[in-house]
Design a protein around this motif. Structure first.
Motif, PDB file in Angstrom:
ATOM      1  N   GLU A 138     -23.593   2.522  23.255  1.00  0.00           N
ATOM      2  CA  GLU A 138     -23.766   2.714  21.811  1.00  0.00           C
ATOM      3  C   GLU A 138     -23.820   4.195  21.441  1.00  0.00           C
ATOM      4  N   PHE A 142     -21.326   5.808  18.866  1.00  0.00           N
ATOM      5  CA  PHE A 142     -21.813   6.179  17.533  1.00  0.00           C
ATOM      6  C   PHE A 142     -22.284   7.629  17.410  1.00  0.00           C
ATOM      7  N   LEU A 166     -22.892   2.495   9.155  1.00  0.00           N
ATOM      8  CA  LEU A 166     -21.990   1.765  10.048  1.00  0.00           C
ATOM      9  C   LEU A 166     -22.752   1.168  11.223  1.00  0.00           C
ATOM     10  N   PHE A 167     -23.703   1.915  11.778  1.00  0.00           N
ATOM     11  CA  PHE A 167     -24.520   1.426  12.890  1.00  0.00           C
ATOM     12  C   PHE A 167     -25.325   0.202  12.459  1.00  0.00           C
ATOM     13  N   ALA A 170     -23.062  -2.825  12.034  1.00  0.00           N
ATOM     14  CA  ALA A 170     -22.661  -3.358  13.337  1.00  0.00           C
ATOM     15  C   ALA A 170     -23.678  -4.346  13.889  1.00  0.00           C
ATOM     16  N   HIS A 171     -24.912  -4.333  13.359  1.00  0.00           N
ATOM     17  CA  HIS A 171     -25.954  -5.247  13.825  1.00  0.00           C
ATOM     18  C   HIS A 171     -26.097  -6.479  12.928  1.00  0.00           C
ATOM     19  N   TRP A 172     -25.285  -6.579  11.888  1.00  0.00           N
ATOM     20  CA  TRP A 172     -25.434  -7.694  10.962  1.00  0.00           C
ATOM     21  C   TRP A 172     -25.130  -9.053  11.597  1.00  0.00           C
ATOM     22  N   ASN A 174     -26.146  -9.967  14.480  1.00  0.00           N
ATOM     23  CA  ASN A 174     -27.195 -10.304  15.437  1.00  0.00           C
ATOM     24  C   ASN A 174     -28.006 -11.511  14.979  1.00  0.00           C
ATOM     25  N   THR A 186     -31.854  -3.713   8.475  1.00  0.00           N
ATOM     26  CA  THR A 186     -30.750  -2.813   8.145  1.00  0.00           C
ATOM     27  C   THR A 186     -31.271  -1.414   7.859  1.00  0.00           C
TER      28      THR A 186
END
Length: 295
Positions: A138, A142, A166-167, A170-172, A174, A186
């Motif tokens: 990661e 990133f 953006l980081f 990218a976890h949405w 999960n 978020t």
């Protein structure tokens, strides 16, 4: 036309370097899948595959650096005592931050702990192995080549904010990213990305952000036993969430979805921004308040 391709110094513009990185990265994926399947056919699966994405991303990064006639040190990867020391300090700071978050949740009556009856040194070692490779992946992705080209091209704060968003996005996908958790997680994930981005900018090295990221995730999952970004972890301790609101405890997503994580990370971002850092050269950024007062 020449101005679109090259800057006033005659160097290829950063946007083209980012495009070159993306093209090489996408081109590497079919090869990655072939190699991954070949390794699995040899009976190596799961944890044995963890270094493979890092290897391919490192090769793409190295190829771009060689095109620029630079070495890995240019992206913040070195093999020296300073790098090792910053890695250690980062890990200690990451552990301290998640420890503070956990302490606040505990003080608010949101969690209690017991020793996990299934704990073992093997499980702890496996957690260390998996978190280490995931974090390096990661950070290279990133805070590596693309992040650094953006800083050179559009400046520090636009890059920090854009890559932070953006980081977080990218976890949405999960587990548990829904309802109030989506908002709190978020926000905290974006703050964490800004913190690690600042850690790179203040040192011009990936050691501190890698250490920070690893220390936080390892202590949260492998040691304290919390879910990490929605994924179950086997820890040395076994946390039991009590009857408190999810925004306070973080719920099944983990402490990163807690209001306390947002508060602690906000404090850490401010302190990292105020820190003068160890890098000899840094991008133009708003000066820390203390520095402004003494001008």
């Amino acid at each position: 036309m020449k101005q679109i391709i090259r800057d006033r110094h005659g160097s290829l513009r950063n946007g083209w370097w980012i495009l070159a990185f993306l093209v090489l990265f996408l081109a590497s994926q079919p090869v990655y899948r072939v190699v991954s399947k070949a390794i699995q056919h040899q009976g190596f699966e799961g944890a044995w595959l963890a270094p493979l994405p890092v290897l391919f991303l490192s090769l793409v990064t190295y190829a771009c650096l060689r095109l620029r006639r630079e070495g890995l040190a240019a992206v913040g990867l070195r093999a020296d005592l300073t790098w090792a020391r910053e890695l250690f300090y980062g890990a200690a700071l990451g552990m301290a931050l998640i420890g503070l978050v956990t302490g606040l949740i505990f003080a608010a009556g949101g969690v209690r702990f017991s020793l996990d009856p299934t704990r073992s040194l093997n499980a702890l070692a496996m957690g260390t192995w998996m978190f280490a490779w995931a974090v390096v992946l990661e950070e290279l992705l990133f805070r590596g080549f693309v992040f650094q080209r953006l800083v050179d091209g559009i400046g520090a704060w636009p890059t920090l904010l854009g890559m932070g968003l953006l980081f977080a996005i990218a976890h949405w996908g999960n587990p548990g990213m829904e309802g109030p958790t989506l908002a709190w997680a978020t926000l905290d994930t974006a703050l964490g990305a800004i913190l690690m981005g600042l850690a790179y900018l203040r040192t011009r090295s990936l050691a501190l952000p890698i250490g920070l990221h690893f220390g936080w995730n390892w202590a949260q999952g492998a040691l304290l036993g919390f879910d990490v970004s929605g994924f179950d972890q086997a820890g040395w301790l076994l946390p039991e969430l009590l009857a408190k609101p999810q925004w306070l405890t973080g719920g099944a997503f983990g402490p990163e979805a807690s209001v306390f994580a947002v508060l602690v990370d906000t404090m850490a971002v401010v302190l990292m921004w105020r820190w003068k850092g160890s890098a000899k050269t840094q991008p133009a950024m708003p000066a820390p308040v203390a520095a402004v007062a003494t001008d």
